[in-house]
Design a protein around this motif. Structure first.
Motif, PDB file in Angstrom:
ATOM      1  N   TRP A   1     -29.801   0.164  46.047  1.00 45.48           N
ATOM      2  CA  TRP A   1     -30.998   0.989  46.001  1.00 45.48           C
ATOM      3  C   TRP A   1     -30.920   2.079  47.062  1.00 45.48           C
ATOM      4  O   TRP A   1     -30.113   2.038  47.989  1.00 45.48           O
TER       5      TRP A   1
ATOM      6  N   ALA B   1     -33.538   1.809  42.194  1.00 48.29           N
ATOM      7  CA  ALA B   1     -32.829   0.547  42.390  1.00 48.29           C
ATOM      8  C   ALA B   1     -32.064   0.237  41.114  1.00 48.29           C
ATOM      9  O   ALA B   1     -32.527   0.524  40.000  1.00 48.29           O
TER      10      ALA B   1
ATOM     11  N   VAL C   1     -37.706  -3.976  48.294  1.00 43.95           N
ATOM     12  CA  VAL C   1     -37.487  -3.199  47.075  1.00 43.95           C
ATOM     13  C   VAL C   1     -38.459  -3.701  46.009  1.00 43.95           C
ATOM     14  O   VAL C   1     -38.255  -4.774  45.434  1.00 43.95           O
TER      15      VAL C   1
END
Length: 247
Positions: free
Chosen positions: A29, A34, A57
């Motif tokens: 990412w 991502a 994330v």
């Protein structure tokens, strides 16, 4: 396991036919996108999502899924991810793998013959039940884009496609330019950080699989992530050269 900032090797625990196993998808990412490389077995999206969030994330940042090949332990959670995310995620695979992933054809290895090494020691009736259940419940999901050898994807510092047939006809490996990391999928496995080459029992075309390893020598590789066995680092080129010469 953190490879570098913005790249981790996941560790997904499963109870396989031969006992507990660990699978190793890869997550990369940056500030915008991502990318998930392979999705584990059916029902593991929750584990993957938790690991993403643990590293800061959010699941909503997932923009792409790259599938190295069609095997059930690589595409298993794809339907669940797509059901949750809808069309905000682009799915990539080799064109030879696409009809199997999308369910137009049954997965190549979901047969008694190909699973014999995993089911060895079980009574015949139980073996037949397992294979029949798998065939009746094969995961499937759409593939939005097909990938070719040498293709460059613009995600997360650059991801290059390496065509590595043998384990399946359309098997792909991915090279992460930012960290000089090779994501080998099932083209190789590793044991305690040592590369062991293709896994003979699960590789229908060993000649093609060994030949595919030569492609890796065109890259500067610092790290290798094997889906089975995990992380390898150190003298990678020497290890690969030795494997290319294997019978």
């Amino acid at each position: 396991m953190i490879i570098e900032h913005g790249a981790i090797m996941l560790e997904l625990k499963i109870d396989g036919f031969g006992g507990p196993q660990t699978l190793h998808p890869t997550l990369v990412w940056d500030g915008q996108d991502a990318v998930l490389i392979d999705t584990g077995t059916p029902g593991q999206w929750g584990q993957i999502r938790n690991e993403m969030e643990r590293h800061g994330v959010p699941a909503e940042q997932l923009r792409a899924i790259l599938l190295t090949h069609q095997d059930i332990d690589h595409i298993g959670s794809l339907p669940e991810i797509l059901e949750e995310a809808g069309f905000s995620i682009n799915v990539y695979a080799h064109p030879l793998e696409k009809p199997y992933i999308e369910g137009e054809l049954p997965l190549m290895k979901a047969t008694m013959e190909h699973m014999a090494w995993q089911l060895e020691g079980l009574p015949e009736g139980e073996r037949m039940h397992i294979v029949s259940f798998l065939i009746a419940n094969l995961p499937k999901g759409r593939v939005d884009h097909t990938l070719e050898d040498g293709q460059a994807l613009p995600y997360c510092g650059g991801i290059e496609v390496i065509y590595t047939p043998g384990h399946t006809p359309g098997h792909l490996s991915l090279y992460l330019h930012r960290s000089q990391t090779l994501v080998a999928g099932d083209a190789m496995f590793s044991v305690n950080g040592k590369l062991m080459g293709p896994h003979r029992p699960s590789t229908p075309d060993m000649d093609a699989a060994v030949h595919s390893l030569q492609r890796y020598l065109n890259y500067e590789i610092e790290n290798v992530i094997c889906y089975h066995g995990g992380f390898a680092r150190g003298a990678i080129r020497a290890q690969l050269e030795a494997l290319v010469g294997m019978d």
